[in-house]
Design a protein around this motif. Structure first.
Motif, PDB file in Angstrom:
ATOM      1  N   GLU A 272      11.873 -16.021 -25.354  1.00 40.66           N
ATOM      2  CA  GLU A 272      13.044 -15.404 -24.734  1.00 40.66           C
ATOM      3  C   GLU A 272      13.221 -15.811 -23.275  1.00 40.66           C
ATOM      4  O   GLU A 272      14.119 -15.326 -22.597  1.00 40.66           O
ATOM      5  CB  GLU A 272      12.957 -13.879 -24.846  1.00 40.66           C
ATOM      6  N   GLY A 273      12.356 -16.695 -22.790  1.00 34.27           N
ATOM      7  CA  GLY A 273      12.507 -17.200 -21.438  1.00 34.27           C
ATOM      8  C   GLY A 273      11.945 -16.300 -20.364  1.00 34.27           C
ATOM      9  O   GLY A 273      12.441 -16.303 -19.232  1.00 34.27           O
ATOM     10  N   VAL A 274      10.899 -15.538 -20.684  1.00 30.39           N
ATOM     11  CA  VAL A 274      10.339 -14.645 -19.679  1.00 30.39           C
ATOM     12  C   VAL A 274       9.947 -15.460 -18.439  1.00 30.39           C
ATOM     13  O   VAL A 274       9.350 -16.532 -18.531  1.00 30.39           O
ATOM     14  CB  VAL A 274       9.135 -13.858 -20.239  1.00 30.39           C
ATOM     15  N   ALA A 275      10.312 -14.939 -17.268  1.00 25.31           N
ATOM     16  CA  ALA A 275      10.163 -15.707 -16.035  1.00 25.31           C
ATOM     17  C   ALA A 275       8.757 -15.663 -15.464  1.00 25.31           C
ATOM     18  O   ALA A 275       8.322 -16.619 -14.811  1.00 25.31           O
ATOM     19  CB  ALA A 275      11.157 -15.195 -14.988  1.00 25.31           C
ATOM     20  N   THR A 276       8.053 -14.564 -15.682  1.00 23.82           N
ATOM     21  CA  THR A 276       6.729 -14.405 -15.089  1.00 23.82           C
ATOM     22  C   THR A 276       5.775 -13.771 -16.091  1.00 23.82           C
ATOM     23  O   THR A 276       6.196 -13.088 -17.027  1.00 23.82           O
ATOM     24  CB  THR A 276       6.781 -13.533 -13.807  1.00 23.82           C
ATOM     25  N   VAL A 277       4.492 -13.999 -15.863  1.00 24.27           N
ATOM     26  CA  VAL A 277       3.438 -13.408 -16.683  1.00 24.27           C
ATOM     27  C   VAL A 277       2.363 -12.886 -15.737  1.00 24.27           C
ATOM     28  O   VAL A 277       2.040 -13.536 -14.736  1.00 24.27           O
ATOM     29  CB  VAL A 277       2.832 -14.426 -17.665  1.00 24.27           C
ATOM     30  N   MET A 278       1.824 -11.716 -16.046  1.00 25.19           N
ATOM     31  CA  MET A 278       0.775 -11.108 -15.226  1.00 25.19           C
ATOM     32  C   MET A 278      -0.538 -11.084 -16.000  1.00 25.19           C
ATOM     33  O   MET A 278      -0.638 -10.430 -17.042  1.00 25.19           O
ATOM     34  CB  MET A 278       1.152  -9.672 -14.834  1.00 25.19           C
ATOM     35  N   GLY A 308       7.402 -20.681 -16.074  1.00 27.43           N
ATOM     36  CA  GLY A 308       7.599 -19.752 -14.970  1.00 27.43           C
ATOM     37  C   GLY A 308       6.332 -19.689 -14.134  1.00 27.43           C
ATOM     38  O   GLY A 308       5.582 -20.658 -14.041  1.00 27.43           O
ATOM     39  N   PHE A 309       6.056 -18.523 -13.531  1.00 23.24           N
ATOM     40  CA  PHE A 309       4.845 -18.458 -12.716  1.00 23.24           C
ATOM     41  C   PHE A 309       4.016 -17.225 -13.021  1.00 23.24           C
ATOM     42  O   PHE A 309       4.504 -16.230 -13.578  1.00 23.24           O
ATOM     43  CB  PHE A 309       5.173 -18.553 -11.215  1.00 23.24           C
ATOM     44  N   LEU A 310       2.737 -17.321 -12.648  1.00 27.46           N
ATOM     45  CA  LEU A 310       1.764 -16.263 -12.881  1.00 27.46           C
ATOM     46  C   LEU A 310       1.584 -15.428 -11.619  1.00 27.46           C
ATOM     47  O   LEU A 310       1.321 -15.970 -10.539  1.00 27.46           O
ATOM     48  CB  LEU A 310       0.414 -16.862 -13.278  1.00 27.46           C
ATOM     49  N   ILE A 311       1.683 -14.114 -11.768  1.00 27.29           N
ATOM     50  CA  ILE A 311       1.444 -13.181 -10.669  1.00 27.29           C
ATOM     51  C   ILE A 311       0.206 -12.354 -10.999  1.00 27.29           C
ATOM     52  O   ILE A 311       0.122 -11.756 -12.072  1.00 27.29           O
ATOM     53  CB  ILE A 311       2.674 -12.258 -10.434  1.00 27.29           C
ATOM     54  N   SER A 312      -0.773 -12.349 -10.110  1.00 28.25           N
ATOM     55  CA  SER A 312      -1.976 -11.560 -10.378  1.00 28.25           C
ATOM     56  C   SER A 312      -1.658 -10.076 -10.298  1.00 28.25           C
ATOM     57  O   SER A 312      -0.673  -9.666  -9.672  1.00 28.25           O
ATOM     58  CB  SER A 312      -3.082 -11.904  -9.380  1.00 28.25           C
ATOM     59  N   VAL A 381      11.974 -20.213 -10.604  1.00 27.37           N
ATOM     60  CA  VAL A 381      12.453 -18.882 -10.975  1.00 27.37           C
ATOM     61  C   VAL A 381      13.524 -18.418  -9.997  1.00 27.37           C
ATOM     62  O   VAL A 381      14.556 -17.854 -10.393  1.00 27.37           O
ATOM     63  CB  VAL A 381      11.280 -17.884 -11.044  1.00 27.37           C
ATOM     64  N   LYS A 382      13.308 -18.641  -8.717  1.00 19.90           N
ATOM     65  CA  LYS A 382      14.305 -18.218  -7.722  1.00 19.90           C
ATOM     66  C   LYS A 382      15.624 -18.958  -7.925  1.00 19.90           C
ATOM     67  O   LYS A 382      16.707 -18.374  -7.801  1.00 19.90           O
ATOM     68  CB  LYS A 382      13.762 -18.415  -6.312  1.00 19.90           C
ATOM     69  N   TYR A 383      15.545 -20.246  -8.250  1.00 22.47           N
ATOM     70  CA  TYR A 383      16.768 -21.001  -8.548  1.00 22.47           C
ATOM     71  C   TYR A 383      17.444 -20.466  -9.808  1.00 22.47           C
ATOM     72  O   TYR A 383      18.665 -20.277  -9.855  1.00 22.47           O
ATOM     73  CB  TYR A 383      16.465 -22.483  -8.710  1.00 22.47           C
ATOM     74  N   ALA A 384      16.664 -20.226 -10.853  1.00 22.51           N
ATOM     75  CA  ALA A 384      17.232 -19.734 -12.106  1.00 22.51           C
ATOM     76  C   ALA A 384      17.928 -18.397 -11.924  1.00 22.51           C
ATOM     77  O   ALA A 384      18.912 -18.091 -12.608  1.00 22.51           O
ATOM     78  CB  ALA A 384      16.142 -19.628 -13.170  1.00 22.51           C
ATOM     79  N   MET A 385      17.437 -17.600 -10.969  1.00 25.27           N
ATOM     80  CA  MET A 385      18.029 -16.290 -10.709  1.00 25.27           C
ATOM     81  C   MET A 385      19.240 -16.362  -9.784  1.00 25.27           C
ATOM     82  O   MET A 385      19.883 -15.336  -9.540  1.00 25.27           O
ATOM     83  CB  MET A 385      16.974 -15.366 -10.094  1.00 25.27           C
ATOM     84  N   GLY A 386      19.535 -17.538  -9.254  1.00 24.88           N
ATOM     85  CA  GLY A 386      20.646 -17.667  -8.329  1.00 24.88           C
ATOM     86  C   GLY A 386      20.309 -17.255  -6.914  1.00 24.88           C
ATOM     87  O   GLY A 386      21.190 -17.213  -6.046  1.00 24.88           O
ATOM     88  N   LEU A 387      19.041 -16.966  -6.653  1.00 24.78           N
ATOM     89  CA  LEU A 387      18.659 -16.517  -5.318  1.00 24.78           C
ATOM     90  C   LEU A 387      18.783 -17.628  -4.279  1.00 24.78           C
ATOM     91  O   LEU A 387      18.939 -17.350  -3.078  1.00 24.78           O
ATOM     92  CB  LEU A 387      17.216 -15.996  -5.324  1.00 24.78           C
ATOM     93  N   MET A 388      18.713 -18.874  -4.712  1.00 24.49           N
ATOM     94  CA  MET A 388      18.775 -19.995  -3.784  1.00 24.49           C
ATOM     95  C   MET A 388      20.216 -20.456  -3.522  1.00 24.49           C
ATOM     96  O   MET A 388      20.446 -21.409  -2.777  1.00 24.49           O
ATOM     97  CB  MET A 388      17.938 -21.159  -4.313  1.00 24.49           C
ATOM     98  N   ASP A 389      21.160 -19.769  -4.130  1.00 19.71           N
ATOM     99  CA  ASP A 389      22.577 -20.084  -3.928  1.00 19.71           C
ATOM    100  C   ASP A 389      23.007 -19.535  -2.567  1.00 19.71           C
ATOM    101  O   ASP A 389      23.068 -18.316  -2.372  1.00 19.71           O
ATOM    102  CB  ASP A 389      23.401 -19.460  -5.048  1.00 19.71           C
TER     103      ASP A 389
END
Length: 625
Positions: A272-278, A308-312, A381-389
């Protein structure tokens, strides 16, 4: 054509065969989204100093931020609010106050040289549960009993919208743990003991949180957690910190079991395209998951194609110290980053982290390529979310404030409560109750306590007793609003005064708790709750017991003392949903998402045990004729 299995094929096959680590296919289409932003992400990384890169990999809890200006000083890429970590001025612990706080931090990030916006994370695990006035949904254990993936997706869409109203753009959900022993204090965070239920509802939650597009201003980044096997930890017989328990423990099983039981929820959320995994605090066969390159890099990123990216988890890297008695934080950082952690969640050590990680790179202990890979993943992830726009503000859309706790959102929660209830017993067809019953006596502290009704992760980390959930409806008030004008509804917390009532409704159960503090040896209710039931029994009237709990508890005499028994789990703010079923406006449809044990001695007890003999089996649930 590849000779490897696709993820979809693997998801089907995983229940029948053991497949070695090296034989699974590459990225699923759900993860290809992030690769589309590689060119932009790599360009930004090429312009960054090492310190700016490390800042993107650091996520302090805002409660521990020394000064807001530290966001710029250390080039921080993310902040979070842990449980109860809101505005320091309690008078501003409001929807408006939270929004002002988050926007204030975001403005600090925009002042930096590159102006990269923050990802701001929060544990909105059953609604936006930190915010006064937000809708509080049933915890996942109840949603597992609905088996309704469309409803779970809708709940997550509502949650995302209420989260975005405060300027927050990242939710540490869904939890796709598969709890296998109810003594674990986080059992209610899991949908089910069944991987089949978890993989369907975890995917639905991800769809709801991230919407049709991550760039949608009403979507938030989701986070599948806690990778991997956190629901399978063994019960410790030795004391730790003066307490027995399972939290942050050790999952002891072979690889086939790890994959068969604990991996399916990640496969479907990745799809489903989950952006992050912990990653989990817990260990697999004695080694902390946070420091396992074989799990984080080899399995998740390489084999399963997570882009995506891993967050501890919260200060989890501290637990990687080779000698806990003489912790070496720098070594902890080294082990975590080299294992594959991309962003570190921490509290008061963020200054040390931002100093030590560049030192590790310069000393050759952490490759610069590993740093670049982590930052590229975060920026994807930030680009995919539009945050870098640059043409789009990352600040909160305050027009959404009117939707927080709105009637349409509460209607979704009320439906979720109705569908999550499991009718365990209904002798003599006492349910549904008549709305014109002459007198109903409601008993138990849970009948008039929203804090108990909502459970942990409500306003603060562990939750608390009391009516501190604005806009919610207790079960007592819901009953009063449902019955006829001629019905007399009385109440006592201790069960006294029930004499001559036509029926008693006893609302008892577990008081609020969350991780670690919720581990239980006996799974029994406290003496106060049991005495309430005993007092009601003396009135010699039919008793309908509504059980509030985060897991199946040992019923003991409760079963014989009740005429009817409903497992209501932790239903959240909308008590009216319970009344809807009690009085027959809706029939109960919930089916147990966990096997219900007769005694603690049976635990762990699960549907796939050959010799399982539960009190109520997985999938059990009565309805009205």
């Amino acid at each position: 054509m590849s000779n490897h299995l696709t993820l979809r094929q693997f998801a089907a096959a995983i229940f029948f065969v053991s497949i070695p680590l090296a034989s699974i296919a590459t990225a699923d289409e759900g993860q290809e989204l992030f690769l589309a932003f590689d060119v932009q992400a790599k360009k930004v990384v090429s312009e960054m100093t090492l310190e700016e890169k490390v800042g993107q990999m650091c996520q302090p809890d805002q409660a521990f931020l020394k000064e807001p200006s530290d966001i710029g000083k250390y080039f921080l890429g993310s902040l979070l609010s842990g449980g109860g970590s809101g505005p320091k001025d309690k008078a501003k612990y409001t929807l408006e106050g939270w929004t002002d706080m988050v926007d204030g931090y975001q403005r600090e990030a925009l002042k930096t040289r590159l102006g990269i916006p923050l990802l701001y994370g929060v544990d909105a695990v059953h609604g936006h549960n930190n915010i006064p006035g937000a809708v509080i949904f049933p915890h996942n254990i109840g949603l597992g009993c609905t088996r309704n993936s469309q409803l779970v997706e809708q709940i997550s869409r509502v949650t995302a919208k209420e989260v975005r109203a405060t300027g927050i753009n990242w939710d540490f959900a869904p939890c796709v743990a598969v709890p296998r022993d109810e003594r674990w204090g986080r059992t209610y965070e899991g949908f089910s003991e069944s991987p089949d239920v978890v993989k369907v509802l975890g995917a639905a939650s991800t769809r709801g949180l991230q919407g049709g597009s991550l760039s949608d201003p009403l979507s938030v980044a989701a986070c599948a957690k806690h990778f991997i096997g956190d629901g399978g930890t063994a019960y410790r017989s030795a004391e730790r910190d003066g307490k027995l328990g399972m939290d942050q423990g050790d999952t002891r099983c072979d690889e086939e079991t790890l994959r068969r039981v604990h991996l399916p929820g990640y496969l479907t959320t990745l799809r489903e395209g989950v952006a992050t995994v912990m990653p989990s605090y817990s260990s697999w066969n004695g080694q902390k998951c946070t420091g396992r390159k074989d799990l984080l890099t080899d399995l998740l990123k390489t084999e399963l194609g997570f882009n995506g990216f891993l967050i501890s988890d919260y200060n989890a890297i501290d637990q990687l110290a080779p000698d806990p008695k003489n912790p070496d934080y720098k070594t902890c950082i080294e082990l975590a980053i080299n294992a594959g952690i991309d962003m570190v969640m921490l509290t008061d050590k963020y200054q040390d982290y931002c100093r030590m990680l560049p030192e590790l790179v310069r000393e050759g202990r952490v490759p610069l390529s590993r740093i670049d890979d982590a930052v590229i993943r975060i920026l994807r992830v930030k680009y995919a979310m539009g945050l870098m726009d640059k043409d789009r503000s990352p600040l909160a859309d305050r027009t959404l404030h009117d939707t927080v706790g709105s009637d349409p959102h509460r209607a979704v929660a009320r439906q979720a409560v109705r569908e999550s209830l499991v009718l365990l017993k209904n002798d003599h067809g006492i349910l549904p109750l008549s709305k014109s019953t002459q007198r109903i006596h409601v008993a138990g502290v849970g009948g008039n306590d929203l804090g108990m009704q909502c459970g942990g992760w409500t306003t603060d980390w562990q939750g608390s007793m009391g009516n501190h959930v604005p806009g919610g409806t207790t079960l007592l008030d819901a009953i009063k609003q449902t019955v006829s004008q001629d019905t007399h509804v009385t109440y006592s917390a201790d069960g006294s005064g029930a004499e001559n009532a036509d029926v008693g409704v006893v609302v008892i159960g577990e008081k609020p708790y969350a991780e670690f503090m919720g581990d239980s040896i006996e799974l029994s209710l406290d003496a106060e709750q049991l005495q309430t039931l005993a007092n009601m029994k003396e009135a010699n009237i039919p008793l309908v017991v509504v059980l509030l709990s985060g897991r199946p508890v040992i019923l003991g005499d409760m079963l014989d003392s009740s005429t009817a028994l409903i497992a209501a789990w932790l239903p959240g703010s909308e008590g009216q949903g319970v009344a809807d079923v009690l009085f027959g406006d809706f029939k109960p449809t919930g089916k147990l998402s966990f096997s219900w044990p007769k005694s603690v001695a049976q635990l762990p007890l699960n549907l796939d045990d050959d010799d399982a003999a539960p009190l109520y089996p997985f999938g059990f649930g009565l309805t009205y004729e």
